[in-house]
Design an enzyme around this catalytic site. Structure first.
Site, PDB file in Angstrom:
ATOM      1  CB  SER A 266      -0.842  -0.047   1.271  1.00  0.00           C
ATOM      2  OG  SER A 266      -2.084   0.544   1.059  1.00  0.00           O
ATOM      3  N   GLY A 302      -3.038  -0.354  -3.899  1.00  0.00           N
ATOM      4  CA  GLY A 302      -1.798   0.140  -3.311  1.00  0.00           C
ATOM      5  C   GLY A 302      -1.289   1.443  -3.891  1.00  0.00           C
ATOM      6  CD  GLU A 344      -8.377  -6.356  -5.168  1.00  0.00           C
ATOM      7  OE1 GLU A 344      -9.092  -7.353  -5.303  1.00  0.00           O
ATOM      8  OE2 GLU A 344      -7.378  -6.318  -4.408  1.00  0.00           O
ATOM      9  N   PRO A 345      -7.934  -0.201  -6.097  1.00  0.00           N
ATOM     10  CG  PRO A 345      -8.611   1.645  -7.361  1.00  0.00           C
ATOM     11  CD  PRO A 345      -8.527   0.141  -7.397  1.00  0.00           C
ATOM     12  NE  ARG A 347      -2.690   4.454   0.993  1.00  0.00           N
ATOM     13  CZ  ARG A 347      -2.432   4.106   2.251  1.00  0.00           C
ATOM     14  NH1 ARG A 347      -2.459   5.020   3.200  1.00  0.00           N
ATOM     15  NH2 ARG A 347      -2.130   2.857   2.556  1.00  0.00           N
ATOM     16  CB  CYS A 419      -4.485   9.183  28.693  1.00  0.00           C
ATOM     17  SG  CYS A 419      -5.409  10.445  29.536  1.00  0.00           S
ATOM     18  CD  GLU A 420      -1.313   5.234  23.807  1.00  0.00           C
ATOM     19  OE1 GLU A 420      -0.638   4.894  22.836  1.00  0.00           O
ATOM     20  OE2 GLU A 420      -2.383   4.723  24.115  1.00  0.00           O
TER      21      GLU A 420
HETATM   22  N1  LLP Z   1      -6.493  -5.010  -2.198  1.00  0.00           N
HETATM   23  C1  LLP Z   1      -6.060  -5.738  -1.152  1.00  0.00           C
HETATM   24  C2  LLP Z   1      -6.052  -7.187  -1.251  1.00  0.00           C
HETATM   25  C3  LLP Z   1      -5.608  -5.097   0.016  1.00  0.00           C
HETATM   26  O1  LLP Z   1      -5.165  -5.820   1.041  1.00  0.00           O
HETATM   27  C4  LLP Z   1      -5.622  -3.682   0.077  1.00  0.00           C
HETATM   28  C5  LLP Z   1      -5.165  -2.985   1.277  1.00  0.00           C
HETATM   29  C6  LLP Z   1      -6.110  -2.974  -1.028  1.00  0.00           C
HETATM   30  C7  LLP Z   1      -6.522  -3.670  -2.159  1.00  0.00           C
HETATM   31  C8  LLP Z   1      -6.200  -1.469  -1.053  1.00  0.00           C
HETATM   32  O2  LLP Z   1      -4.963  -0.852  -0.904  1.00  0.00           O
HETATM   33  P1  LLP Z   1      -4.865   0.738  -1.140  1.00  0.00           P
HETATM   34  O3  LLP Z   1      -5.136   0.993  -2.599  1.00  0.00           O
HETATM   35  O4  LLP Z   1      -5.882   1.385  -0.263  1.00  0.00           O
HETATM   36  O5  LLP Z   1      -3.480   1.076  -0.729  1.00  0.00           O
HETATM   37  N2  LLP Z   1      -4.242   0.680   7.120  1.00  0.00           N
HETATM   38  C9  LLP Z   1      -3.118   0.926   6.255  1.00  0.00           C
HETATM   39  C10 LLP Z   1      -3.350   0.340   4.885  1.00  0.00           C
HETATM   40  C11 LLP Z   1      -3.659  -1.117   4.918  1.00  0.00           C
HETATM   41  C12 LLP Z   1      -3.975  -1.638   3.545  1.00  0.00           C
HETATM   42  C13 LLP Z   1      -4.490  -3.009   3.609  1.00  0.00           C
HETATM   43  N3  LLP Z   1      -4.811  -3.572   2.344  1.00  0.00           N
HETATM   44  C14 LLP Z   1      -2.863   2.425   6.166  1.00  0.00           C
HETATM   45  O6  LLP Z   1      -3.557   3.196   6.827  1.00  0.00           O
HETATM   46  O7  LLP Z   1      -1.953   2.864   5.451  1.00  0.00           O
END
Ligand code: LLP
Length: 499
Positions: A266, A302, A344-345, A347, A419-420
């Site tokens: 990601s 990602g 699969e975007p 973010r 509180c951290e």
């Molecule tokens: N596809 C699969 C199989 C995934 O595991 C993920 C993210 C995505 C797509 C989407 O990835 P993106 O395009 O959003 O980067 N909590 C972490 C990110 C964890 C991502 C988990 N999987 C953060 O806040 O950076």
């Protein structure tokens, strides 16, 4: 640095710290900090600590003549007054235009190579029924990874055939529900799951399309990728295990093997990681064709976004063209047809559409023995609404949204009310020196993985989410009240019956 670019790239929490003073994306930054500052190397002191960095904020964000920031045509001050703070403001048009850009860029790139693409919005970034409707309206499909995410997508009226179901530990009841509603694809993550999905599909009298998630050994790290011989993490299968899995799937009449899936990480910049991963997965794809033609190849999500002015993500049109071309070239080299592609975007669709508004409660100048100092600016939220700095050391930026100030910028740290000591919202930022209690502070690029990772730590209610578009606003996720928090406590007299 990547692809010969002279720009500065930062992945996740790590800044490359390379400064380019003649780069147009940096021209509002001027002063390099010195060794006697607590500022990190990558952070430049801005000429104007009121400026909104392009690419980090939604395209609609502007400073009005009275100094207030508007988002989607509404002043942040008005939004804060109407809905309270903290508040996540989500620019609907930004989400829609980014969804469209992904859809169209991949469709155009695929058409060039006589194939097709499907783009799934990764709901884990932030899913609500409103968002599910916006992105599906714009042509995207939805990727879910739990029963909860699946139910939100279904409640939004998303056609189950347009949903893909991920996860390394889907329960039997989750699988049964997904199969029963007619989910499009289940992404198999282990050998055990093959039997579970086949049994559920057989019971439902369906033939379920499945993908097999593989681990390509390409690790997205910093702005480059590291190839590792053995991936030591929970997702996906090795190529050898995947071959056996596909053979087993092909034996089962309730399952249809649709193709391979690979997600390398990601907040990735550039295409090198995607290209390398695609090339490795195509090798397996090619081998598996001996057992029958394979319809698709899913290369995951990602795609990185800008969290601060030094981040410079590759434009989606370029990413799409280069990734699809790399796959097409890989197929041509092997003399095989190019499969339908999927991405699969998460973010990259919602991240920069979100801006969190906080009210400043206290400020404190913290002076170290060395003589260096930092201004601590405390806001009325924190790690409960944005866990990313605490979890990943992630960097964000901030601006006063209620006014402009001509005061000189001072090195600041925006902290929450928990509180951290690790309760940090913006680790390093230059804010006008007169930032004061009552100011409205806006933190951009909080649309992804903030609401979805939020908690009630310290019994702090989670903020509302408000959608803005063309001067109108509406709540899309209700904020929690103290009553909501108390309602789950079975020891409170009105809840006694819950015992
Ligand atoms: N596809 C699969 C199989 C995934 O595991 C993920 C993210 C995505 C797509 C989407 O990835 P993106 O395009 O959003 O980067 N909590 C972490 C990110 C964890 C991502 C988990 N999987 C953060 O806040 O950076």
């Amino acid at each position: 640095m990547q692809g010969g670019s002279s720009r500065c790239h930062r992945i996740g929490a790590v800044s490359c710290g390379v400064l380019s003073r003649d780069n147009s994306s940096h021209d509002w930054c001027s002063v390099l900090h010195t060794a006697d500052s607590l500022a990190p190397e990558w952070l430049l002191e801005p000429r104007d600590a009121n400026a909104l960095a392009a690419g980090v904020w939604p395209a609609s964000a502007q400073r009005q003549p009275d100094g207030a920031v508007t988002i989607g045509g509404i002043a942040a001050t008005e939004l804060a007054q109407t809905y309270g703070t903290p508040l996540l403001v989500l620019d609907e048009d930004e989400v829609r235009s980014r969804a469209r850009a992904f859809h169209d860029s991949f469709a155009d790139a695929a058409a060039e190579h006589e194939t097709t693409t499907r783009v799934y919005y990764a709901g884990k970034a932030f899913l609500s029924t409103a968002i599910a409707r916006w992105v599906t309206d714009e042509g995207l499909n939805i990727d879910v990874c739990t029963r909860g995410e699946l139910e939100v997508a279904l409640a939004a009226g998303v056609d189950p055939a347009r949903i893909g179901f991920h996860g390394n530990n889907k329960s039997v009841s989750e699988i049964e529900r997904a199969v029963a509603v007619g989910i499009g694809t289940i992404i198999i993550d282990s050998a055990i799951e093959i039997e579970r999905v086949a049994a559920a599909a057989a019971r439902a009298g369906r033939v379920q399309q499945v993908l097999v998630r593989v681990n390509s050994g390409v690790h997205a790290e910093t702005h480059d990728f590291l190839a590792t011989a053995h991936e030591d993490q929970k997702f996906g299968m090795t190529f050898a295990d995947a071959e056996a899995a596909v053979a087993r799937i092909r034996e089962l009449p309730a399952l249809e093997f649709s193709g391979l899936h690979c997600h390398i990480g990601s907040q990735i910049f550039g295409v090198a990681g995607f290209r390398e991963s695609a090339s490795r997965v195509l090798e397996l794809h090619d081998r598996l064709r001996a057992g029958g033609e394979i319809a698709q190849l899913n290369l995951g999500g990602g795609f990185g976004i800008a969290y601060t002015s030094v981040d410079d993500p590759t434009p989606i049109e370029q990413l799409a063209a280069e990734i699809v071309t790399a796959v097409a070239e890989g197929c041509a080299a092997r003399g095989i047809p190019i499969p339908a592609l999927a991405f699969e975007p998460g973010r990259a669709i919602v991240g920069t559409a979100g801006v969190t508004l906080y009210e400043v409660g206290t400020t404190k100048d913290v002076r170290l023995d060395s003589g260096m100092s930092r201004l601590y600016v405390s806001v009325d939220g924190g790690m409960s609404d944005n866990a990313r700095p605490a979890l990943y050391g992630a960097q964000f930026s901030a601006r006063i949204a209620s006014r402009v100030s001509q005061e000189s910028p001072v090195l600041s740290r925006v902290v929450g009310k928990h509180c951290e000591s690790g309760d940090i919202v913006v680790d390093h930022e230059y804010l006008p020196g007169d930032v004061t209690p009552g100011d409205l502070l806006a933190v951009p690029a909080t649309g992804a993985y903030c609401v979805s990772l939020s908690s009630n730590y310290n019994h702090v209610p989670r903020p509302a989410v408000v959608a803005v578009s063309e001067g109108r606003s509406r709540v899309i996720v209700r904020g929690e009240s103290i009553e909501d928090l108390l309602a789950r406590d079975a020891g409170i007299s009105t809840n006694e019956g819950a015992r």
